[in-house]
Scaffold this active site. Structure first.
Site, PDB file in Angstrom:
ATOM      1  N   ARG A  46      -4.744 -13.662  15.814  1.00  0.00           N
ATOM      2  CA  ARG A  46      -3.956 -13.794  14.329  1.00  0.00           C
ATOM      3  C   ARG A  46      -5.060 -13.874  13.211  1.00  0.00           C
ATOM      4  NH1 ARG A  46      -1.305 -17.792  13.130  1.00  0.00           N
ATOM      5  NH2 ARG A  46       0.072 -17.941  14.951  1.00  0.00           N
ATOM      6  N   LYS A 195      -1.991   5.582   3.709  1.00  0.00           N
ATOM      7  CA  LYS A 195      -2.387   6.781   3.139  1.00  0.00           C
ATOM      8  C   LYS A 195      -3.873   7.362   3.276  1.00  0.00           C
ATOM      9  CE  LYS A 195       1.716   5.784   2.262  1.00  0.00           C
ATOM     10  NZ  LYS A 195       2.492   4.754   1.032  1.00  0.00           N
TER      11      LYS A 195
HETATM   12  C1  LIG Z   1       3.122   3.837   0.703  1.00  0.00           C
HETATM   13  C2  LIG Z   1       2.695   2.775  -0.386  1.00  0.00           C
HETATM   14  C3  LIG Z   1       2.889   1.403  -0.423  1.00  0.00           C
HETATM   15  C4  LIG Z   1       3.521   0.752   0.525  1.00  0.00           C
HETATM   16  O1  LIG Z   1       2.587   0.943   1.786  1.00  0.00           O
HETATM   17  P1  LIG Z   1       3.083   0.663   3.374  1.00  0.00           P
HETATM   18  O2  LIG Z   1       1.704   0.825   4.131  1.00  0.00           O
HETATM   19  O3  LIG Z   1       3.942   1.847   3.466  1.00  0.00           O
HETATM   20  O4  LIG Z   1       3.614  -0.514   3.554  1.00  0.00           O
HETATM   21  C5  LIG Z   1       2.539   0.839  -1.494  1.00  0.00           C
HETATM   22  N1  LIG Z   1       2.051   1.589  -2.775  1.00  0.00           N
HETATM   23  C6  LIG Z   1       1.926   2.800  -2.870  1.00  0.00           C
HETATM   24  C7  LIG Z   1       1.225   3.471  -3.987  1.00  0.00           C
HETATM   25  C8  LIG Z   1       2.029   3.676  -1.571  1.00  0.00           C
HETATM   26  O5  LIG Z   1       1.915   4.778  -1.937  1.00  0.00           O
END
Ligand SMILES: *Cc1c(COP(=O)(O)O)cnc(C)c1O
Length: 378
Positions: A46, A195
């Site tokens: 962790r 993303k």
């Molecule tokens: C997807 C997203 C998040 C959240 O991220 P996760 O990895 O889904 O927890 C935060 N900010 C933006 C702009 C996003 O597109």
């Protein structure tokens, strides 16, 4: 080094025991100690993991920051940043932030005594007005999801810094290939690594990048204390993803520019949101503060019924939440990503029932254009 070189090599060394060129997946929860208090810097996973550390070093280099701290998701990264502050502190936030950020702030952390003020940070004068003696952080997202509103990072950082307030930027939509907020004066950069950083829609992760050592130490403490850490395999996937970030972003962007122009010229959509279009309200600002416009396009097709038609007719664009992967996705923010925002607030933000969002992938743009053409012919 240039960005593409750093993407491949930044923070990476051949593994010392075998010479493995790629950082291995250190799939272990603990490490053998040679005696009491005698270990190799690794005690429990962790707290420390070599795969995670290689990934963190790589992202720090790409964002032109000193430190990166990885989390299990974008949301846990945002949560950790906000936990740097305490009860009674006020956080000024971009009004059309990611739906999950809004939910975390308003439905969870507001109950823990933090206060959030949502304002239009695209207008620096609003930022100036919103900051009070209680303000502890300015939290912005630019460009925003899904209406691609742009905030001037340098201008609002200057305003906040004059009052001694740090600035955090959710840089998920641009990725460091297109925008490096620390170089524009921001203090903290946050990503949903789910993303573009990972880019292949096969893991969930988040990361925070910053230069301030004391904030970094606090974030490390939170990372270890809360334990919202990414597993070694997810770190490895993200690290594999960043190696191709530059080539992927080029293709996302080239495709998105062509498709945005095509949609803008199509008679059916009533409004198109893409910062690369010359009539986007912050087109010039985006041109100046970023190295491109990204791969996300939104358009308003008029009504829920028409949006449903388009979503049902596409063949190549897949109906799914998320963005930033190599495959093109289509989504309906009002019912999907922004479903947790009260209707009135949602409409005010431009997230109307007819709004459709595209995450443009890296496929052949002619195929994507043809898919949109047939989907819009009803
Ligand atoms: C997807 C997203 C998040 C959240 O991220 P996760 O990895 O889904 O927890 C935060 N900010 C933006 C702009 C996003 O597109």
């Amino acid at each position: 080094m240039g960005f593409s070189t750093d993407a491949v090599h930044g923070g990476q060394e051949a593994e010392p025991i075998t010479g493995a060129v790629i950082t291995p997946i250190f799939q272990t929860s603990t490490y053998k100690q040679d005696g009491l208090g005698r270990h190799k810097g690794y005690e429990y996973a962790r707290t420390h993991n070599p795969t995670r550390e290689a990934y963190e070093r790589n992202i720090a280099v790409l964002e032109r920051g000193k430190y990166a701290v990885a989390f299990a998701s974008g949301m846990s990264a945002i949560d950790a940043v906000v936990r740097l502050f305490k009860e009674g502190d006020e956080i000024v936030v971009t009004d059309n932030v990611y739906g999950g950020t809004y939910r975390l702030f308003e439905q969870l952390l507001a109950n823990a005594g933090l206060r959030f003020k949502f304002i239009d940070t695209a207008k620096p004068a609003e930022v100036e007005k919103a900051i009070t003696g209680q303000t502890a952080l300015l939290f912005i997202e630019t460009p925003t999801n899904p209406t691609l509103k742009v905030t001037d990072i340098a201008a609002v950082s200057e305003i906040a810094h004059k009052r001694g307030i740090p600035v955090a930027v959710d840089n998920t939509f641009m990725s460091p290939y297109l925008q490096t907020p620390l170089e524009l004066g921001a203090d903290i950069v946050i990503h949903s690594a789910t993303k573009y950083l990972n880019g292949h829609s096969d893991m969930v992760g988040g990361v925070v990048v910053l230069n301030d050592k004391s904030y970094m130490e606090k974030l490390r403490f939170i990372q270890n204390a809360v334990g919202a850490v990414p597993g070694p395999f997810d770190c490895w996937l993200a690290l594999r993803g960043t190696k191709t970030l530059a080539v992927r972003m080029k293709q996302h962007e080239e495709n998105a520019r062509i498709l945005a122009k095509y949609i803008a010229g199509h008679p059916r959509p009533q409004k198109v949101y893409y910062p690369g279009l010359p009539d986007h309200p912050q087109h010039v600002l985006q041109t100046n503060q970023a190295r491109g416009f990204g791969g996300i396009i939104s358009f308003d097709i008029g009504s829920l019924a028409e949006a449903e038609k388009v979503l049902g007719r596409v063949k190549l664009f897949m109906l799914a939440e998320s963005l930033g992967g190599v495959e093109s996705l289509i989504s309906h923010p009002a019912t999907m990503t922004h479903g947790s925002i009260p209707e009135q607030d949602r409409i005010k933000l431009g997230v109307t029932d007819g709004l459709v969002r595209l995450s443009v992938g890296i496929e052949d743009v002619e195929d994507l254009r043809a898919d949109l053409e047939q989907a819009l012919s009803f």
